[in-house]
Design an enzyme around this catalytic site. Sequence first.
Site, PDB file in Angstrom:
ATOM      1  N   HIS A 140      -3.788   5.982   3.591  1.00  0.00           N
ATOM      2  CA  HIS A 140      -4.417   4.766   3.089  1.00  0.00           C
ATOM      3  C   HIS A 140      -3.732   3.510   3.621  1.00  0.00           C
ATOM      4  O   HIS A 140      -4.385   2.562   4.081  1.00  0.00           O
ATOM      5  CB  HIS A 140      -4.385   4.787   1.561  1.00  0.00           C
ATOM      6  N   ASP A 198       0.839  -1.191   0.000  1.00  0.00           N
ATOM      7  CA  ASP A 198       0.000   0.000   0.000  1.00  0.00           C
ATOM      8  C   ASP A 198       0.880   1.249   0.000  1.00  0.00           C
ATOM      9  O   ASP A 198       1.936   1.272  -0.635  1.00  0.00           O
ATOM     10  CB  ASP A 198      -0.936  -0.027   1.215  1.00  0.00           C
ATOM     11  N   SER A 240     -10.800  -1.370  -0.752  1.00  0.00           N
ATOM     12  CA  SER A 240      -9.538  -1.258   0.006  1.00  0.00           C
ATOM     13  C   SER A 240      -9.763  -1.513   1.486  1.00  0.00           C
ATOM     14  O   SER A 240      -8.868  -2.000   2.181  1.00  0.00           O
ATOM     15  CB  SER A 240      -8.933   0.142  -0.157  1.00  0.00           C
TER      16      SER A 240
END
Length: 741
Positions: A192, A123, A529
């Site tokens: 994220h 990520d 996600s």
Amino acid sequence: SYIVYMGAHTHGSDVTTLDLERVENYHHNFLASYIGSLEEAKDAIFYSYKMHINGFAANLEEEQAAEIAKHPGVVSVFRNKGRKRHTTHSWDFMLLEKNNRIHKTSIWNKARFGEDTIIGNLDTGVWPESKSFSDKGYGAVPSKWKGVCEHQNGGVRCNKKLIGARHFSKGYTAFGGHINQSMASPRDFDGHGTHTLSTAGGNFVPGANILGVANGTAKGGSPKARVAAYKVCWPPIDGGECFDSDILAAFDMAIHDGVDVLSVSVGGDAGDYFNDGIAIGAFHATQHGIAVVCSAGNDGPTAGTVANVAPWLLTVGASTLDREFQALVQLRNGQKFKGSSLSRPLPHDKLYPLISAAQARAANASVSDAILCKAGTLDKSKVHGKILACLRGDNARVDKGVQAKLAGAVGMILCNAKTDGNEIMADLHVLPASHLTYHDGAAVFAYINSTRQPYGFISHTTIKLGTKPAPYMAAFSSQGPNTVTPEILKPDITAPGVNIIAAYSEATSPTEEPFDKRKVSFMVDSGTSMSCPHISGIVGLLKTRHPSWSPAAIRSAIMTTARVMDNTHKSMLNASYTKATPFSYGAGHVQPNRAMDPGLVYDLTTSDYLNFLCDLGYNQTVINSFDKGHKCTNTSSSSILNLNYPTITVPKLSGSVTVTRTVKNVAGSGTYVARVHEPEGVKITVVPKVLKFEKVAEEKSYKVILTAKKGGLSQGYVFGDLVWTDGRHYVRSHIVVAAAH
């Protein structure tokens, strides 16, 4: 830049530095034979994959790449493509529980909260200071671990919880991306990566909240797991963020480091498995017993958009929780609507004038752009002091709030477009706001257009639990059918992916806008996600509870125990409140406790996947690049139907077809009986109808005969299921069929 993929290495466990140098020298000499000199080859190659994946990434001319692809030792040559993170980017396992009580029979307790399982995450990196990565109470790092934390240049320091952090950016820069020296580390400057990693394996954090909202204890799916971050995603360039060459480098290193689970909330358009960095990397990881979990994508509700469709992946769609962050919208005509938000309340408890963004358009803007509240489309003189109603779509949700605030609005009502249905998000907007469903939003627009002086109000946010119906599928969740191999149902499973609370990077603001100076330790976000690491956390628990199970067995346990009913005891719905199908939810919504004891599993080995590749038409030379001893025998396209997958999909039924499956007993002795719900227009015969098991690990095979009934099938796909039950376990396989045309 291109990737030249050559299959697998045959290093033993005692690989030496000299072995790795030989591989790199071979890659240089190989490329030199095509481009002229050894020096040119060394300059061109920016990754040499030396550990487990065999190949290299290099800057090449198109003609050179085409010539290299003809070499018999090359599996594939493909462009270094950029992929996307699968967040809706508001621009529970990470559960928030007020009493933090966990039942002693739950998977968390029985699996020791994922203790000593190692979860890797591909990520945007990690924010190591987050309390979710505290190592308080942890013992020594597992002895098998070979990973490190890159702490130079303000990077990341390891502890006994966060045991690895690396970054990979050569592919991004080869494509033209630029990274400041201060950013060149595994540290997460985006949020994220911290969000997804903490969802999968974040530690217990009492008192977690988002600017005072949603107080509770946060924890990841495997809260006592060790975690490692592999940073492969960077600021977007030409739509790409995470490049295949960097992804392959991260997979190669993660396998070497010793992860047990890899969580990958990244993807792109589905395509040939050996032109896809995630599919290739995951194949090698699976060969080494590592379970790879991937997001299905955020391109729903359009059919055929599902990403990460290789059968060795566990592919995850997104659905809702029975928890809402409610912010009511009240109109002067007495109407009230339940919206969603995490933003602050309006400054005064009174009605405010309303205006639609279409009415507030600037002189040089189109109505279609203005109603979406795009930058530069709003007239400040019309908006000032009012609540602005914007339509969802095109630009980020939080950006609409930013544009509303810049135009002088005191609040915003965000209204869904028809395709968004009932899916509403709790965003941390820069001004008081509420997000409404399509029908409620349409009513707001209708009211504004019906009176000369529309007024309204947005209430403060309250948390509601036990909301119904739940779960239902998120509108953004990508859907099947699988466009690469239609015989493999994708996605595999669905998990919570809407309004998920998890840890966040304090290097950015909730909106990522320059003037937004707010910092948060926890953040709410939505996307596949977010659902992907829920499953990664469950896989971590199952790895701890059943260390001998293969990645395929773990996937089977999760899939065959999933539920397809919501909390109203009716079939799961899509965001439009129409009935969902396996193309939306795969096997269904995950039930972790039941996955711990599935009764039977559908197992697969590397040999099974190699046979699958043979059946797809890959030649013996390609297969030998993975396993020199594996021989393709009796290959045919129809054999794909017999891959021992937990679901059965026949995309071109003509007359009758027989499908074979094998189940392995992972419980005690028992007798299982087949129960069938036939797809419309299809007769299903199971032979035998009873399977009797005497011991653990015993395997038995059965056949499913699918026959088109007289009159034929209707257009499109039809759905049914097969359940094997011993009265205590219910082992469900969805059946998906379409007629040959």
